[in-house]
Write an enzyme that holds these catalytic residues in place. Sequence first.
Site, PDB file in Angstrom:
ATOM      1  CD  GLU A 104      34.767  52.266  21.410  1.00  0.00           C
ATOM      2  OE1 GLU A 104      34.344  51.410  22.212  1.00  0.00           O
ATOM      3  OE2 GLU A 104      34.625  52.168  20.188  1.00  0.00           O
ATOM      4  CD  GLU A 124      29.671  53.688  19.639  1.00  0.00           C
ATOM      5  OE1 GLU A 124      30.891  53.703  19.441  1.00  0.00           O
ATOM      6  OE2 GLU A 124      29.130  54.388  20.533  1.00  0.00           O
TER       7      GLU A 124
END
Length: 652
Positions: A104, A124
């Site tokens: 990210e 995740e």
Amino acid sequence: MSKVSIEISDEIAVVTVDNPPVNALSHLVRTGLAEAIQQTETNPEIVAVVLICTGRTFIAGADVREFNKPAKPPHLPDLIEQLEDVQKPWVAALHGTALGGGLEVALGCRHRIAKTDTRFGLPEVNLGLIPGAGGSVRLPRLIGPEAALDMIAGGRQVAAQKALEIGLIDEIASGDLLAKAIKLARQVAQMPLAKPIICLPIKQPESQAEWLATKTAIKNRARGQLSPLAAIEVVENAFNLPAQEALSKEREIFLTLKKSPQSAAMRHIFFAERSVSKIAELKGIAPRKLDQIGVIGGGTMGAGIAAACLLAGLFVTMVERDQSSLQAGLERVFSILENSRSRGLINAQKHDVMKSALTGELDYKSLSQADLIIEAVFEDMAVKNAVLTQIDAVAHPDAVFATNTSYLDVGELASSLADPSRLIGLHFFSPAHIMKLLEIVRPPQLDSAVLATGFAFAKRLGKIAVPAGVCDGFIANRMMSSYRREADYMVEDGAWPQDVDAAMVEFGFPMGIFAMQDMAGLDIGWATRKRQAATRPKSMRYVDIADRICEMGRFGRKTGQGWYDYSDEKTGKPDPAIEQLILEESKRKGIKRIRFSTDEIMGRMISTMQSEGRAILDEGIASSSQAIDVVMVNGYGFPRWRGGPMYMKTAN
């Protein structure tokens, strides 16, 4: 102490993250990056910035240790928005892995360059979460919703070449990564500033029918896990909602999942998998050399072990009893390597190198230079003892011996050697080149250096190594045998095999215990039960149904019939002949059959697992309850999002 430093050379700032071992995005790292953004933006001597990390990897994700603590600013979503607001181009120089929050951050930079062996992912989902800092909104804009959903809902990693093809990175750097990144930074500094990813046009799925099919497949695989379904939602938000609204929804869903019991359970397993192989007594003990591996036996298990070694870059000599068996074993290994090549897991060059690293022999003397010799022959004490005696006569003095036994007493096997301290148990799970779990069995006389070598070998193969003491079945098969017996009791008392299997699948297992036995082969368990018959306590309840099925020549899928009939359907279907056999056995024992609900079936199964786990702990066979959970999750498909049977006992 700062975890982030800045060096300026010829108008290019190099921002370096140094937070070993994996450069996790701790509070100090986030603070350091925020300060670096401010300093580089306000320094007129700087025209572009390179972001790079020390050590073996780029930022490998969030600092999971902070998950249960109050969040401290700067928060990662805010930090990435700051990166997107800069007026000087940032180039992310990537190596090792760029995972989760690390990817990210890279998406917040205007440009990305990576070494050839870098891997990328938003995993995740494996912690019961979704990306929480804009990954689900930015990634679909960059590579399209299909590729983004595959990475986010599947938790899959992407190799550098694939990342280049789908547009995730701008360049692949061979050689000096920093030098190549600085060169790219100089180039982009002379060009108009690229738009941040969040401002790129929204991409819709190319085919709504394929999109729907993909979503259906993800939902089917989830088996009760919430985060894959949330992943679908946030990726669809990325192309259905304005960017800021999609970002806000992603954060809201992320925080909700973070507080969920499922995420807590998956974090438990995450930490357990990393702690179970840490043995205090091995501190300072050096493992022995591991370059040349000998594998005795070319059956399904032996071939899988050989392939796992080759895929880890080791040299392997396979020994079989005759030429036809050897050729069959080599072909099994070659087939595994070819499958890895066709799936893109290895390239053609590595495939050829690995294939050439395998040799086949009929003479045990060929193992005289092997550093580790693994026997993977038939599960019989006499057969294994004979093999160990033969390799003991030819191996060099420092060679480590290993037995791939599922049940047998490793201490008794070791007694056949001149030096019993050099034999370790390595219980692989089939298919050995895929399954991550490896039980490392410690007989009483085991040498510490041999034990250290076992763990080093597991690490080399990328396995999750769980230490186990010596008993019948160790941790994994002892646990499985206990709940298999309970399932047998319920079938004899009134449940049908399909009732038990359906309850397990609904609970989250990939398949039920009876379907699993059919897949593995019923003759394996039958042989074990016959071996155990002499020592089985007379007071112990024994169900004969599985034995009678084997006496009928029904050994599961490989014979077309087992607990189920596979003549028409690959998945199998209930067989009236087996149902009649079950009714006969219940009647013979005077059992009045009753029905069981799904909750009752799973209640008994889980309670049995927990009781057996407690006994395993009390006997010192497992070092911790976490070890049992890791074995059940990675060996038998216990749903990760439930944390394991021992965790469930403490969590409820």
